[in-house]
Design an enzyme around this catalytic site. Structure first.
Site, PDB file in Angstrom:
ATOM      1  N   GLY A 264       0.799  -1.215   0.000  1.00  0.00           N
ATOM      2  CA  GLY A 264       0.000   0.000   0.000  1.00  0.00           C
ATOM      3  C   GLY A 264       0.836   1.272   0.000  1.00  0.00           C
ATOM      4  O   GLY A 264       2.066   1.245   0.133  1.00  0.00           O
ATOM      5  N   HIS A 265       0.139   2.409  -0.123  1.00  0.00           N
ATOM      6  CA  HIS A 265       0.852   3.681  -0.227  1.00  0.00           C
ATOM      7  C   HIS A 265       1.579   4.030   1.072  1.00  0.00           C
ATOM      8  O   HIS A 265       1.119   3.764   2.169  1.00  0.00           O
ATOM      9  CB  HIS A 265      -0.086   4.815  -0.660  1.00  0.00           C
ATOM     10  N   ASN A 266       2.774   4.603   0.886  1.00  0.00           N
ATOM     11  CA  ASN A 266       3.619   5.089   1.974  1.00  0.00           C
ATOM     12  C   ASN A 266       4.152   3.979   2.880  1.00  0.00           C
ATOM     13  O   ASN A 266       4.649   4.250   3.972  1.00  0.00           O
ATOM     14  CB  ASN A 266       2.897   6.146   2.810  1.00  0.00           C
TER      15      ASN A 266
END
Length: 365
Positions: A264-266
């Protein structure tokens, strides 16, 4: 016969002595043995090279027809003493760590024996923006696309139909398989391998709930970060690594991902961490260095795993884990030893319930 075997066979096989000289170790037994293919103990014939890494495989070793076997000094005599040797006898390649040596052999085999793609340089059907920089020693396959501002370093390979978007960077010696997408502003370092169908730099799952007609709708939050991937990273087929919302999603040096993994993002994944198939890491999680995650494991968002944490297959991590160790389970995740005790108790729960009911009846007024 597969392509690797056919290529080796067409020239009579590779001299085992050549492999030993290139990769180290000691050759015992038949020094003239030639290798036409790499194979498991059970599948090998006298022209095959296999390995045995643990004494528990002694029975398979004794039944194997592998002409040459990579083995430790303790097991080498058993390699040479197998019954019914072929002409010239058995060969033992003696090394301290047979599994590591076999891994090195597979890399040597790919580089020296397995056929490379028919296209070299830039295929005529590829499209490269005039503003892109593609090194003269890079290779770009059929129908690949390299957008403006992108960089492809020396020795890199861009597979058929792969897409390197604007300002993306492919490091030296890195291979992007067919249909891989490397999103805009994303970077991958040197000697990486990305297998077919993987998308690096798609938007992360970011939406803001807004009241709407008695319920709510989801308004998109633009994902303005990128993905940064270090050196010597391998990513399996059909993985998705989302770009960051503001900062970047990061995979450090030496990370290994199996197929069908979602990052997922980050998220940040520490160096030399490995994940098996179908792992899912939710946004903003922090995974330490030298960790392993078994197949189907899930890490919830914004959690942290310390270095040297090992998550068993199908476990769900619902809290941060700040101490090294092996952890298992979903009810809830716990130190592996404690989880095994609880799991064993759970299997007896029905019997314990019945015993408790009997005691309650006996003590009732």
């Amino acid at each position: 016969m597969d392509a690797v075997e056919a290529t080796a066979s067409s020239r009579g096989g590779v001299p085992l002595a050549e492999l030993v000289q290139a990769l180290g170790g000691q050759l015992e037994g038949c020094a003239a043995r030639r290798v036409q293919r790499l194979a498991a103990l059970a599948d090998a014939d006298e022209h095959g090279l296999s390995f045995v890494a643990h004494p528990r495989y002694q029975a398979q070793l004794q039944a194997s027809r592998a002409g040459a076997v990579i083995a430790s000094p303790a097991l080498a005599p058993q390699v040479l003493q197998r019954p019914d040797p072929p002409p010239g006898g058995w060969a033992a390649w003696v090394v301290p760590d047979p599994y590591a040596t076999f891994a090195a052999v597979t890399r040597w085999w790919r580089a020296h024996v397995q056929p490379r793609p028919a296209w070299r340089g830039v295929h005529p059907s590829a499209w490269i923006d005039p503003g892109a920089r593609v090194d003269a020693e890079a290779h770009v396959g059929p129908f690949a696309v390299i957008e403006a501002g992108a960089t492809v370093e020396a020795g890199a390979e861009i597979g058929a139909h792969a897409h390197v978007q604007a300002r993306a960077h492919v490091g030296p010696g890195t291979r992007l398989g067919a249909h891989v997408v490397l999103g805009y502003d994303c970077r991958i370092g040197a000697r990486g391998i990305v297998h077919g169908g993987t998308v690096i730099g798609a938007d992360g799952f970011g939406f803001a709930p807004v009241p709407h007609e008695g319920g709510r709708r989801w308004d998109k939050i633009e994902q303005l970060g990128a993905v940064r991937i270090g050196d010597d990273v391998e990513i399996g087929a059909n993985c998705c690594i989302d770009r960051g919302a503001l900062g970047d999603t990061v995979l450090e040096d030496g990370v290994k991902l199996d197929n069908l993994i979602q990052i997922g993002h980050n998220v940040r994944v520490g160096r030399h961490t490995a994940m098996a198939g179908c792992v899912g890491i939710a946004g903003s999680a922090r995974i330490g260095a030298f960790c392993t995650l078994g197949g189907g494991a899930i890490v919830l968002g914004h959690l942290e795993l310390a270095d040297h944490v090992h998550i068993s297959a199908a476990s769900v991590v619902m809290r941060s884990i700040l101490q090294p160790g092996q952890y298992s389970g979903i009810f809830p995740i716990d130190d592996n030893r404690a989880w095994e005790k609880n799991a064993a108790t759970l299997r007896q729960l029905h019997a314990l319930r019945e015993r408790l009911k009997v005691l309650e009846r006996r003590t009732a007024p």
